[in-house]
Design an enzyme around this catalytic site. Sequence first.
Site, short mmCIF file in Angstrom:
data_model
loop_
_atom_site.label_atom_id
_atom_site.label_comp_id
_atom_site.label_asym_id
_atom_site.label_seq_id
_atom_site.Cartn_x
_atom_site.Cartn_y
_atom_site.Cartn_z
N VAL A 57 32.33 37.19 42.41
CA VAL A 57 32.16 37.49 43.84
C VAL A 57 31.17 38.62 44.05
O VAL A 57 30.26 38.52 44.88
CB VAL A 57 33.52 37.84 44.48
CG1 VAL A 57 33.33 38.25 45.94
CG2 VAL A 57 34.47 36.67 44.38
N ARG A 74 31.35 47.11 32.24
CA ARG A 74 30.46 46.83 31.10
C ARG A 74 29.01 46.96 31.56
O ARG A 74 28.40 45.98 32.01
CB ARG A 74 30.74 45.43 30.54
CG ARG A 74 32.13 45.29 29.93
CD ARG A 74 32.33 43.93 29.29
NE ARG A 74 32.32 42.87 30.29
CZ ARG A 74 33.40 42.48 30.97
NH1 ARG A 74 34.56 43.09 30.77
NH2 ARG A 74 33.32 41.50 31.85
N LYS A 93 49.22 36.39 49.80
CA LYS A 93 48.55 35.99 51.04
C LYS A 93 49.55 35.79 52.16
O LYS A 93 49.28 36.12 53.32
CB LYS A 93 47.75 34.71 50.78
CG LYS A 93 46.61 34.91 49.79
CD LYS A 93 46.00 33.59 49.36
CE LYS A 93 44.88 33.82 48.34
NZ LYS A 93 44.34 32.54 47.82
#
Length: 433
Positions: free
Chosen positions: A17, A49, A207
């Site tokens: 994303v 990273r 959710k």
Amino acid sequence: MMRSRPLKVALLGCGVVGSEVARIMTTHADDLEARIGAPVELAGVAVRRPSKVREGIDPALITTDATALVKRGDIDVVVEVIGGIEPARTLITTAFEHGASVVSANKALLAEDGETLYEAAERNGRDLYFEAAVAGAIPLIRPLRESLAGDKVNRVLGIVNGTTNFILDRMDTAGSGYSEALDEATALGYAEADPTADVEGFDAAAKAAILSGIAFHTRVRLDDVHREGITEVTSADLASAKQMGCTVKLLAICERAADGLSVTARVHPAMIPLSHPLASVREAYNAVFVEAEAAGQLMFYGPGAGGSPTASAVLGDLVAVCRNKLNEATGPGESAYTQLPVSPMGEVVTRYHISLDVADKPGVLAQVATVFAEHGVSIDTVRQKGRQDGGGEAALVVVTHRAPDAALSGTVEALRKLDTVRGVASIMRVEGE
């Protein structure tokens, strides 16, 4: 008039994303500037990273010190897409304290401790937007927070996890077993290497907590949501559903009690009629029904996950937050004025589809019916069929009328104790009627 100083954005996380958010910010920079009224500049990207090659992102923007990034003081908006509880919670509250508004896709944190985030945003006069936390690209949070702010929402019912919907769809339409369908979902990238959060219902439950809180103006935490996954759903369940003119979906159901004095939030597999619009939601798509007093029934449908759809929701929030920044305003914060209690699952009124293996002899149906009557559960329909291979057993399917879930659970436990009941083949709730 455009202002020349760019609005600076810090990106926390650069996975599927995050990298898509960065790409769209770069490739659509002119359009974003025109829509916002000021240029938007990616000022830093925090990752774990740093050696990984990230195409299209200036290596000079990469840092492993997320705390220092959100503390810079010149950051206008922090976009958080790292997920999890910590360090996300601390980074978000720190961002507020240092003058930045926040756009987040972190459903787990919002469901677990949204209160802390809301309070920090309000205390510092900043925005907290999180459209991407629920149902990917589907506009859902903002309609609930803003478009329906003058209405009374009574129910939210939907499919909010694409992985489980894909698996159940394959089991239904292709005749796949659960393991086979899960393998296919993994191969196509719909399921994670560890699919527990999806298939055990944790993702959908988070959710449901977020949607309940917004819809009913009360605080609902993840622990308040009753949760069941799909790992116990079998091909036989799908076959039974078909015989009833139904299919099986993992549903998130958020309801206001009839007396308006409490709410419920639950996630579990359920049979729904093929005539219901949710029954036709295929593959990894999501769909959510919202029932409001004045607006009536509204349905929101679309891709519920993936890099591009989720990034679309993030960028939509980014535009809104940046506009607020320019106008020295903030959007809606937490609305929890009703302070409604969340009822336990045992008090929820539901219907059951119960499949029993019983002795094939006279009187069995009467015994079963007596158990239901003793627990105050009314039977809607009964279907009994002898086994083709003989063996003195029959299949008995009972569909109940609506009753408190605790009464239905007690009925099932009592049925297990009957000598004539050889086993409970499946139990599933029935919704959508």
